[in-house]
Design an enzyme around this catalytic site. Sequence first.
Site, short mmCIF file in Angstrom:
data_model
loop_
_atom_site.label_atom_id
_atom_site.label_comp_id
_atom_site.label_asym_id
_atom_site.label_seq_id
_atom_site.Cartn_x
_atom_site.Cartn_y
_atom_site.Cartn_z
N ASP A 282 1.06 -1.30 -0.06
CA ASP A 282 -0.17 -0.07 -0.02
C ASP A 282 0.97 1.21 -0.04
O ASP A 282 1.89 1.41 0.81
CB ASP A 282 -0.80 0.14 0.98
CG ASP A 282 -1.73 1.36 1.20
OD1 ASP A 282 -2.46 1.44 0.18
OD2 ASP A 282 -1.79 1.81 2.28
N ASP B 31 -4.11 2.63 -4.55
CA ASP B 31 -2.67 2.52 -4.44
C ASP B 31 -2.10 1.17 -3.94
O ASP B 31 -1.08 1.21 -3.42
CB ASP B 31 -2.11 3.74 -3.70
CG ASP B 31 -2.56 3.73 -2.09
OD1 ASP B 31 -3.54 2.95 -2.05
OD2 ASP B 31 -2.28 4.51 -1.33
#
Length: 192
Positions: A137, A180
């Site tokens: 992440d 993301d």
Amino acid sequence: ATIAAVAALDYVTGFEIDIGLLYFAPVALATWFAGRNAGLAMALIACLVQAAIDLASGHTFATMAIPLWNMIARLVLLMVAALLLAEVHKRLRVERHLARTDSVTGIMNFRAFSQRLEYSIALARRYGRPLTLAYFDMDNFKIVNDKYGHAEGDRLLRVVGETLTHFTRESDSVARLGGDEFAVLCEDLERE
């Protein structure tokens, strides 16, 4: 073989029963499994076979322009069918690819990765092989989008996807799960 079968049936039924529609089957099969050019070639062969059967049937025509016209009309219909089917097949392949690929990075999307993960877990259980799942992440990614714009954010996502792909094995699966978030699935990693 399918043209021969249809041609045999066409010859046996004679000129009074038109089974020309059945010639679409070999053209469709050739187009779907061998491509547009094979479908067009099959259309031409089918029309030539039909024309030969018309002439061999003993049916007399008022002029030779009639069987020639019939052959041309059949050829146009079969070729149009082959071209349309080839386009449908091409678009289906593209849609399948797009349904499994992240549009920004070009790597696997969440749907494709989930399917791959389920399959890999089943194989790992069956054969007792190790399976490694890494989750990434990107912290503060929103700042990149806010400060530099979404185009730069997309470029960063592509770089991350390319980097993960470059530094993993070809047999590993790299995916963008959304936003993301990225994941890498590695099968059969040796323990160190």
